[in-house]
Design an enzyme around this catalytic site. Structure first.
Site, PDB file in Angstrom:
ATOM      1  N   ASP A 279     -20.683  10.749 -28.552  1.00  0.00           N
ATOM      2  CA  ASP A 279     -19.963  11.228 -30.264  1.00  0.00           C
ATOM      3  C   ASP A 279     -19.702  12.548 -30.405  1.00  0.00           C
ATOM      4  O   ASP A 279     -20.047  13.247 -31.323  1.00  0.00           O
ATOM      5  CB  ASP A 279     -21.757  10.979 -30.377  1.00  0.00           C
ATOM      6  CG  ASP A 279     -21.586  10.106 -32.245  1.00  0.00           C
ATOM      7  OD1 ASP A 279     -20.407   9.423 -32.552  1.00  0.00           O
ATOM      8  OD2 ASP A 279     -22.297   9.871 -32.879  1.00  0.00           O
TER       9      ASP A 279
ATOM     10  N   HIS B 282       0.898  -1.112  -0.194  1.00  0.00           N
ATOM     11  CA  HIS B 282      -0.260   0.044  -0.151  1.00  0.00           C
ATOM     12  C   HIS B 282       0.923   1.695  -0.231  1.00  0.00           C
ATOM     13  O   HIS B 282       0.381   2.379  -0.796  1.00  0.00           O
ATOM     14  CB  HIS B 282      -0.943  -0.208   1.176  1.00  0.00           C
ATOM     15  CG  HIS B 282      -2.045   0.598   1.175  1.00  0.00           C
ATOM     16  ND1 HIS B 282      -2.321   1.435   0.606  1.00  0.00           N
ATOM     17  CD2 HIS B 282      -1.697   2.186   2.482  1.00  0.00           C
ATOM     18  CE1 HIS B 282      -2.651   2.914   0.823  1.00  0.00           C
ATOM     19  NE2 HIS B 282      -2.399   3.394   2.005  1.00  0.00           N
TER      20      HIS B 282
ATOM     21  N   HIS C 258       3.766   6.796   5.655  1.00  0.00           N
ATOM     22  CA  HIS C 258       2.399   7.357   5.896  1.00  0.00           C
ATOM     23  C   HIS C 258       1.362   6.824   6.830  1.00  0.00           C
ATOM     24  O   HIS C 258       0.544   7.225   7.829  1.00  0.00           O
ATOM     25  CB  HIS C 258       1.634   8.142   4.495  1.00  0.00           C
ATOM     26  CG  HIS C 258       0.330   7.212   4.821  1.00  0.00           C
ATOM     27  ND1 HIS C 258       1.433   6.542   3.149  1.00  0.00           N
ATOM     28  CD2 HIS C 258      -0.424   6.719   4.703  1.00  0.00           C
ATOM     29  CE1 HIS C 258       0.020   5.070   2.361  1.00  0.00           C
ATOM     30  NE2 HIS C 258      -1.084   5.378   3.531  1.00  0.00           N
TER      31      HIS C 258
ATOM     32  N   ASP D 193      -3.221   8.853  -1.618  1.00  0.00           N
ATOM     33  CA  ASP D 193      -3.672   7.178  -0.401  1.00  0.00           C
ATOM     34  C   ASP D 193      -5.030   7.121  -1.018  1.00  0.00           C
ATOM     35  O   ASP D 193      -5.369   5.409  -0.579  1.00  0.00           O
ATOM     36  CB  ASP D 193      -3.288   7.884   1.173  1.00  0.00           C
ATOM     37  CG  ASP D 193      -3.751   7.031   1.848  1.00  0.00           C
ATOM     38  OD1 ASP D 193      -3.273   5.532   1.713  1.00  0.00           O
ATOM     39  OD2 ASP D 193      -4.557   7.606   3.022  1.00  0.00           O
TER      40      ASP D 193
ATOM     41  N   GLU E 215       0.137   6.136  12.924  1.00  0.00           N
ATOM     42  CA  GLU E 215      -1.036   5.436  12.586  1.00  0.00           C
ATOM     43  C   GLU E 215      -1.539   3.650  12.759  1.00  0.00           C
ATOM     44  O   GLU E 215      -1.640   2.913  13.842  1.00  0.00           O
ATOM     45  CB  GLU E 215      -2.169   5.379  11.727  1.00  0.00           C
ATOM     46  CG  GLU E 215      -3.704   5.238  11.937  1.00  0.00           C
ATOM     47  CD  GLU E 215      -4.375   6.629  12.766  1.00  0.00           C
ATOM     48  OE1 GLU E 215      -3.467   7.498  12.753  1.00  0.00           O
ATOM     49  OE2 GLU E 215      -5.489   5.915  13.142  1.00  0.00           O
ATOM     50  N   ASP E 216      -0.577   2.962  12.640  1.00  0.00           N
ATOM     51  CA  ASP E 216      -0.662   1.835  12.802  1.00  0.00           C
ATOM     52  C   ASP E 216       0.317   0.625  13.350  1.00  0.00           C
ATOM     53  O   ASP E 216       0.377  -0.461  13.740  1.00  0.00           O
ATOM     54  CB  ASP E 216      -0.862   1.037  11.326  1.00  0.00           C
ATOM     55  CG  ASP E 216      -1.509   1.661  10.770  1.00  0.00           C
ATOM     56  OD1 ASP E 216      -3.129   2.075  11.704  1.00  0.00           O
ATOM     57  OD2 ASP E 216      -2.008   1.647   9.025  1.00  0.00           O
TER      58      ASP E 216
HETATM   59 MN    MN Z   1      -2.283   4.293   4.003  1.00  0.00          MN
END
Ligand code: MN
Length: 748
Positions: free
Chosen positions: A282, A71, A95, A162, A99-100
């Site tokens: 068209d 990711h 990034h 992201d 957070e994770d």
């Molecule tokens: Mn992300």
């Protein structure tokens, strides 16, 4: 598996000897992109970031089944396509780390420097804001809030990349979740990408959202496009050939290509104009890219000579660029097969901006000189686009710092229901309360900001959750006027204070008038509504309360009004009286009259003091003590003086001034302050006057007491404090800042 930062660092130190990881191998997608525009030493820096992120996310798998690291690497690829600078690519790789995982912004700062850490921190903060409302106006505010919180445009670019990759891999999510994310993308992120001029990202975000929000319609249109494409192929190549030929014949060097509308824009056109697919689709679209601006107009002339233009369809976005900085010539021609041909003509530089938008600003500087003009132009555009009010920043300064306040004049906050309010910078909780509703403003007592109690004067910040606490008996406080910044709050507070004052003045006026009537031996009840109506007409006012307010404010004399009322009565009640104004009953003062009655700050009368009332235009009744120096001076104007006396039962506290001379030594002020508190009094104000090196100091207190008896008790107890040399009540000669100002005092 969660891992600690310490474990991770140990692993990172080993990673130099580790075998080459996929993304940093020679032919990986990211590697190929980076090599197009970055120097080898820059790329080395980026691989450090990659290994760090790899270790941090190691063992974590995405919903798609791929390792998590795919990711951030994909996000970095999107940004490398835009030729973003090294800090941005590093921030893209890192990034999701804060957070994770257990890694902190501080760890990032130590490893990769402040700039990267701030970018990652910015993205992490954006991730925490959730958009819930469905209304258009709210969506616009939310977009602005995101931009305002980003501070650095690169943060929003990472966030958009992201989101793009998350949309590309949305397949793995549950359908409800897909729709939710797609809706948010369509409402919030696609418009931001459009506004920033990131054309490709914008179109991709819209098409992907469309796919998940309306899968049936998406499929129908994409099938129709596939079908139509085959028939069109031949026509397009024929037109393409003739355009190329014509431009070559005119000596114009140009890159010509056919282009297709993106799916969602076809859908929008079909629904907004109720046009069938064939008519929207068209239309043949071509793009001509030439070397510079003059060539654009040359090419335009050549094409108009080839096919006839539809006059109303010509647009010169070079002379007048679009708000997002887009520049191009647009013209529609009558094609050889009766179908319209749309042509966009622009220079390579304009094309860059059309595709990369704001990102063109951070293009990797291949050669500084070459890009300066473009960057300056981009800068101007960015300023226009985002309404930046440049203070002192010239363009060079701007480029150096890269940081910009996108909405310098506004702050965006959440209401308890999750809507977003835009307020001016430095707005306080009181401004917020009035912005929600005037009733909330008029009854607010406290505020909870992000679940913590805070004073009402607290300034609000972007993203704050604000909840106002109201009280049923609460009233606006004049002190609020010192810090509110919105005109709305100011107007409501002023209005309230004014109406409160006039209501209080009307009450006082009624009491004054009733006493004047009684002095004329008339009971107020004997005055009928009819009499009042006549008087109201005579005075040219609208209602009784206006007259009473004027009496209370001293604009009309109560005696005069009383006489006029009696003159209007049929039986001339006034004949009973031979009394003059001087023998009027006195008005009693309770101290609860509010703003209609004021206690003169020169002498500060307290219950028990002999008092006089002075009727002051606009301010109403001002109460002085008999022996106040101001009274002696103004006694010459007897019409304006009113006999007043204290009501026997006074509940509230009254302010009065005390002057103490004390030995000049540490701790004296504290001793006296606690003495005042022990006597059941409050300190309203204190100031100290001490001559250098003097053995004595003068203290000036404004204290609150019930009455003269209370004051006497207070003074007695203060006198007992050792080193208090002298104590006296002062009238009419002390200023707040502790300096004597002589005996000159003006009446309030
Ligand atoms: Mn992300």
């Amino acid at each position: 598996m969660p891992r600690t930062a310490i474990n991770l660092k140990a692993e990172l130190s080993k990673s130099t000897t580790a075998p080459l990881l996929p993304a940093d191998s020679e032919d990986s997608a990211l590697s190929v992109r980076l090599k197009q525009y970055l120097k080898p030493q820059d790329i080395t820096l980026i691989w450090d970031g990659y290994r760090y992120a790899y270790a941090a996310h190691d063992g974590v798998v995405r919903k798609t089944g791929e390792p998590y690291i795919t990711h951030p690497v994909s996000v970095a690829c999107v940004l490398a396509d835009l030729h973003m600078d090294v800090p941005t690519i590093l921030a893209a790789l890192l990034h999701d780390v804060v957070e994770d995982t257990l890694i902190t912004t501080l760890d990032i700062k130590e490893q990769f420097g402040l700039q990267v850490a701030e970018l990652v921190d910015g993205v992490t903060k954006l991730d925490k804001i959730e958009f819930q409302s469905a209304s258009q106006a709210q969506a616009e505010n939310f977009r602005k809030m995101l931009l305002a919180m980003s501070q650095d445009v690169r943060v929003i670019l990472v966030k958009l990349a992201d989101r793009l990759h998350n949309m590309q891999t949305l397949e793995a999510m549950r359908p409800e979740k897909q729709k939710l994310i797609a809706k948010e993308t369509l409402d919030i992120y696609a418009p931001i990408a459009n506004r920033l001029g990131l054309n490709e990202i914008y179109q991709a975000l819209e098409d992907l959202s469309f796919k998940y929000l309306y899968p049936m319609r998406y499929n129908a249109i994409s099938k129709a496009i596939m079908a139509a494409r085959g028939n069109r192929k031949e026509v397009i190549s024929k037109i393409l050939e003739s355009i190329k030929q014509q431009l070559a014949n005119s000596g114009i060097d140009a890159d010509v290509s056919g282009r297709e509308k993106h799916l969602y824009s076809i859908y929008k056109k079909m629904t907004s104009k109720a046009t069938p697919f064939s008519q929207v689709y068209d239309i043949y679209g071509f793009r001509v890219i030439v070397k510079d601006m003059p060539s654009c107009y040359l090419a335009l002339g050549a094409l108009h000579a080839l096919y006839k233009p539809i006059p109303s369809q010509f647009k010169d976005y070079i002379a007048i660029p679009k708000a997002n900085g887009y520049q191009s010539l647009h013209t529609t021609l009558f094609g050889p097969f009766g179908t319209p041909i749309e042509v966009q003509i622009r220079s390579a530089e304009m094309h860059n901006i059309a595709d990369a938008g704001v990102a063109a600003h951070w293009l990797y500087k291949a050669s500084d000189a070459q890009l300066t003009a473009l960057q300056q132009q981009t800068h101007q555009w960015l300023q226009r686009l985002l309404d930046i009010q440049s203070e002192s920043a010239d363009s060079l300064d701007f480029l150096e710092h890269l940081k910009i306040d996108l909405f310098p004049d506004e702050v965006y906050v959440f209401t308890p229901k999750g809507s977003i309010l835009a307020l001016p910078k430095r707005a306080t909780a009181v401004d917020f309360a009035y912005a929600v509703h005037s009733d909330i403003g008029n009854s607010c007592v406290a505020v909870r900001i992000n679940d913590e109690l805070a004073p009402l004067r607290t300034e609000l910040h972007n993203g704050d959750h604000v909840e106002i606490i109201t009280g049923s008996l609460a009233k606006p406080n004049p002190a609020w006027l010192n810090y509110v910044v919105t005109g709305r709050a100011r107007a409501h507070i002023r209005n309230f204070l004014k109406s409160q004052q006039s209501a209080e003045s009307a009450q006082l006026g009624e009491r004054m008038l009733n006493q004047a009537l009684r002095a004329l031996h008339v009971e107020p009840k004997q005055i009928s509504d009819e009499h009042w109506q006549k008087l109201i007409r005579d005075y040219g006012v609208k209602k009784k309360s206006e007259i009473l307010t004027e009496v209370g404010l001293g604009k009309r004399q109560s005696v005069m009004v009383a006489h006029q009322l009696l003159a209007l009565t049929d039986d001339h009640l006034e004949k009973h009286n031979q009394l003059s104004a001087s023998s009027l009953d006195t008005i009693t003062i309770r101290g609860t009259e509010g703003m209609a009655v004021q206690f003169a700050p020169c002498c500060r009368p307290i219950p028990g003091d002999p008092i006089l009332g002075f009727i002051n235009k606009d301010k109403g009744l001002v109460i002085h003590t008999h022996d106040c120096p101001s009274v002696r001076k103004f006694k010459l104007d007897p019409d304006k003086w009113l006999d007043v006396e204290w009501e026997s039962d006074n509940a509230r506290l009254f302010k009065t001034n005390l002057n103490l001379t004390v030995a000049n030594q540490p701790g004296m002020l504290a001793k006296i302050a606690s003495g005042i508190a022990e006597a059941g009094s409050n300190i309203d104000n204190v100031s100290v006057e001490e001559a250098d090196g003097s053995a004595y100091a003068n203290l000036y207190f404004t204290v609150q007491v019930k009455n003269r008896v209370h004051l006497a008790e207070l003074m007695r107890s203060l006198r007992k404090i050792p080193d208090v040399v002298r104590i006296s009540r002062t009238k009419g000669n002390v200023a707040n800042n502790g300096r004597h100002v002589g005996n000159k005092l003006s009446l309030q």
